[in-house]
Design a protein around this motif. Structure first.
Motif, PDB file in Angstrom:
ATOM      1  N   ALA A   1      36.984  35.482  37.446  1.00 55.35           N
ATOM      2  CA  ALA A   1      37.127  35.629  38.692  1.00 55.35           C
ATOM      3  C   ALA A   1      36.155  36.773  39.010  1.00 55.35           C
ATOM      4  O   ALA A   1      36.202  38.030  38.490  1.00 55.35           O
ATOM      5  CB  ALA A   1      38.236  35.730  39.257  1.00 55.35           C
ATOM      6  N   VAL A   2      34.949  36.471  40.033  1.00 53.69           N
ATOM      7  CA  VAL A   2      34.071  37.652  40.329  1.00 53.69           C
ATOM      8  C   VAL A   2      33.931  37.670  41.686  1.00 53.69           C
ATOM      9  O   VAL A   2      34.266  36.758  42.748  1.00 53.69           O
ATOM     10  CB  VAL A   2      32.581  37.107  39.647  1.00 53.69           C
ATOM     11  CG1 VAL A   2      32.662  36.797  38.289  1.00 53.69           C
ATOM     12  CG2 VAL A   2      32.078  35.882  40.216  1.00 53.69           C
TER      13      VAL A   2
ATOM     14  N   THR B   1      28.371  40.615  44.464  1.00 53.48           N
ATOM     15  CA  THR B   1      27.854  41.413  43.027  1.00 53.48           C
ATOM     16  C   THR B   1      27.991  40.677  41.852  1.00 53.48           C
ATOM     17  O   THR B   1      27.406  41.040  41.161  1.00 53.48           O
ATOM     18  CB  THR B   1      28.303  42.951  43.180  1.00 53.48           C
ATOM     19  OG1 THR B   1      29.779  42.679  42.827  1.00 53.48           O
ATOM     20  CG2 THR B   1      28.240  43.644  44.444  1.00 53.48           C
ATOM     21  N   SER B   2      28.901  39.870  42.004  1.00 52.21           N
ATOM     22  CA  SER B   2      29.319  39.250  40.411  1.00 52.21           C
ATOM     23  C   SER B   2      30.179  40.072  39.623  1.00 52.21           C
ATOM     24  O   SER B   2      30.335  40.117  38.584  1.00 52.21           O
ATOM     25  CB  SER B   2      27.935  38.710  39.754  1.00 52.21           C
ATOM     26  OG  SER B   2      27.348  39.569  39.205  1.00 52.21           O
ATOM     27  N   ALA B   3      30.674  41.107  40.330  1.00 52.34           N
ATOM     28  CA  ALA B   3      31.511  42.094  39.563  1.00 52.34           C
ATOM     29  C   ALA B   3      32.625  41.363  38.993  1.00 52.34           C
ATOM     30  O   ALA B   3      33.431  40.492  39.977  1.00 52.34           O
ATOM     31  CB  ALA B   3      31.829  43.369  40.251  1.00 52.34           C
ATOM     32  N   VAL B   4      33.146  41.486  37.707  1.00 46.28           N
ATOM     33  CA  VAL B   4      34.194  40.513  37.135  1.00 46.28           C
ATOM     34  C   VAL B   4      35.649  41.191  37.835  1.00 46.28           C
ATOM     35  O   VAL B   4      35.629  42.396  37.460  1.00 46.28           O
ATOM     36  CB  VAL B   4      34.244  40.498  35.799  1.00 46.28           C
ATOM     37  CG1 VAL B   4      35.461  40.081  35.074  1.00 46.28           C
ATOM     38  CG2 VAL B   4      32.959  39.806  35.143  1.00 46.28           C
ATOM     39  N   LEU B   5      36.617  40.577  38.245  1.00 46.77           N
ATOM     40  CA  LEU B   5      37.837  41.142  38.729  1.00 46.77           C
ATOM     41  C   LEU B   5      38.920  40.850  37.843  1.00 46.77           C
ATOM     42  O   LEU B   5      39.668  41.557  37.187  1.00 46.77           O
ATOM     43  CB  LEU B   5      38.115  40.313  39.934  1.00 46.77           C
ATOM     44  CG  LEU B   5      37.353  40.403  41.008  1.00 46.77           C
ATOM     45  CD1 LEU B   5      37.866  39.596  42.219  1.00 46.77           C
ATOM     46  CD2 LEU B   5      37.200  42.072  41.538  1.00 46.77           C
ATOM     47  N   TRP B   6      38.642  39.806  37.068  1.00 47.07           N
ATOM     48  CA  TRP B   6      39.606  39.428  35.874  1.00 47.07           C
ATOM     49  C   TRP B   6      39.104  38.399  35.043  1.00 47.07           C
ATOM     50  O   TRP B   6      38.393  37.365  35.484  1.00 47.07           O
ATOM     51  CB  TRP B   6      40.954  39.412  36.182  1.00 47.07           C
ATOM     52  CG  TRP B   6      41.393  38.253  37.349  1.00 47.07           C
ATOM     53  CD1 TRP B   6      41.758  38.622  38.712  1.00 47.07           C
ATOM     54  CD2 TRP B   6      41.393  36.866  37.324  1.00 47.07           C
ATOM     55  NE1 TRP B   6      41.684  37.476  39.469  1.00 47.07           N
ATOM     56  CE2 TRP B   6      41.680  36.431  38.534  1.00 47.07           C
ATOM     57  CE3 TRP B   6      41.185  35.867  36.260  1.00 47.07           C
ATOM     58  CZ2 TRP B   6      41.595  34.989  38.985  1.00 47.07           C
ATOM     59  CZ3 TRP B   6      41.200  34.458  36.542  1.00 47.07           C
ATOM     60  CH2 TRP B   6      41.233  34.055  37.824  1.00 47.07           C
ATOM     61  N   THR B   7      39.529  38.117  33.828  1.00 43.94           N
ATOM     62  CA  THR B   7      39.427  37.211  33.053  1.00 43.94           C
ATOM     63  C   THR B   7      40.588  36.472  32.659  1.00 43.94           C
ATOM     64  O   THR B   7      41.657  37.162  32.056  1.00 43.94           O
ATOM     65  CB  THR B   7      38.426  37.287  31.717  1.00 43.94           C
ATOM     66  OG1 THR B   7      39.249  38.564  30.945  1.00 43.94           O
ATOM     67  CG2 THR B   7      37.036  38.046  32.185  1.00 43.94           C
ATOM     68  N   SER B   8      40.597  35.192  32.338  1.00 46.97           N
ATOM     69  CA  SER B   8      41.704  34.545  31.882  1.00 46.97           C
ATOM     70  C   SER B   8      41.623  33.138  31.095  1.00 46.97           C
ATOM     71  O   SER B   8      40.800  32.207  31.752  1.00 46.97           O
ATOM     72  CB  SER B   8      42.764  34.125  33.347  1.00 46.97           C
ATOM     73  OG  SER B   8      43.895  33.499  32.716  1.00 46.97           O
TER      74      SER B   8
ATOM     75  N   LEU C   1      37.961  31.142  45.332  1.00 43.96           N
ATOM     76  CA  LEU C   1      39.499  31.407  45.456  1.00 43.96           C
ATOM     77  C   LEU C   1      40.117  31.859  46.590  1.00 43.96           C
ATOM     78  O   LEU C   1      40.957  31.385  47.228  1.00 43.96           O
ATOM     79  CB  LEU C   1      39.520  32.172  44.140  1.00 43.96           C
ATOM     80  CG  LEU C   1      39.656  31.824  42.771  1.00 43.96           C
ATOM     81  CD1 LEU C   1      39.818  33.114  41.688  1.00 43.96           C
ATOM     82  CD2 LEU C   1      40.950  30.981  42.764  1.00 43.96           C
ATOM     83  N   THR C   2      39.304  33.042  47.069  1.00 40.67           N
ATOM     84  CA  THR C   2      39.314  33.726  48.747  1.00 40.67           C
ATOM     85  C   THR C   2      38.110  33.721  49.058  1.00 40.67           C
ATOM     86  O   THR C   2      37.100  33.411  48.544  1.00 40.67           O
ATOM     87  CB  THR C   2      39.902  35.092  48.291  1.00 40.67           C
ATOM     88  OG1 THR C   2      39.172  35.983  47.641  1.00 40.67           O
ATOM     89  CG2 THR C   2      41.298  34.971  47.327  1.00 40.67           C
TER      90      THR C   2
END
Length: 204
Positions: free
Chosen positions: A113-114, A118-125, A101-102
């Motif tokens: 989107a992670v 670290t695979s930390a979740v930024l958001w789910t959609s 994505l970026t």
């Protein structure tokens, strides 16, 4: 020591430092229970530094920084490019599409989107559909095409084009597409162009 296997094709994904990330595959029937491998190749000597079977397709592989992220069946898996060591695993229910994505985030379709490191979740959609295309990013917006997963209608609609915000994943708009989207949408002249099973589709 990597086991030598017959390899009938190869795809170079990227080169990071002195290591090339290469997907390779065998002809039918599968060799050793799999058809595709992900490999780290020493660019100076051509030696195989590491090799791992792939559960998904080679087009679902992303090189981001010093990590390579691919679909590994029930997980998306990030490995160090040079060693192949696993850095993180991310559980991904349903069909997956790992896409950039970026520079610091990846989309693990259809929901998350992670961060790369670290695979930390930024958001789910939730994006409806079974086959999710690689997204196209336009400014602060991403656009994906889908096919399958929608109830068929009298007009045969069974796919969509969905636009969402990069920062939080919220849906900006969605257009249903007859027979689904067959490839990654593209952006041109302020429009989104997507190929359905029947005809091109233009969205403002």
């Amino acid at each position: 020591t990597p086991v030598e296997r017959p390899r009938w094709w190869s795809v170079l994904h990227d080169v990071v430092g002195d290591t090339a990330v290469v997907a390779s595959g065998s002809a039918s029937p599968p060799v050793g229970g799999t058809r595709e491998w992900l490999n780290g190749i020493d660019t100076g000597t051509g030696a195989v530094r590491w090799s791992r079977p792939m559960s998904g397709s080679s087009d679902r592989t992303v090189v981001a920084g010093d990590l390579v992220i691919d679909d590994a069946g029930l997980h998306a898996v990030a490995r160090e490019v040079r060693t192949g060591a696993v850095v993180w695993r991310f559980d991904t229910p349903g069909i997956r599409q790992v896409s950039p994505l970026t520079a610091t985030t990846v989309l693990i379709a259809p929901t998350s989107a992670v961060t790369v490191g670290t695979s930390a979740v930024l958001w789910t959609s939730e994006v409806p559909g079974v086959d999710i295309s690689v997204p196209v990013v336009i400014g602060d917006t991403f656009v994906v095409g889908t096919s399958g997963g929608l109830p068929p209608t009298a007009a045969g609609t069974n796919g969509s084009i969905t636009a969402g915000r990069l920062d939080d994943g919220s849906t900006l708009w969605r257009t249903e597409v007859r027979d689904g989207v067959a490839a990654r949408p593209v952006s041109t002249d302020g429009r989104i162009v997507a190929l359905s099973a029947d005809d091109p589709l233009f969205c403002d």
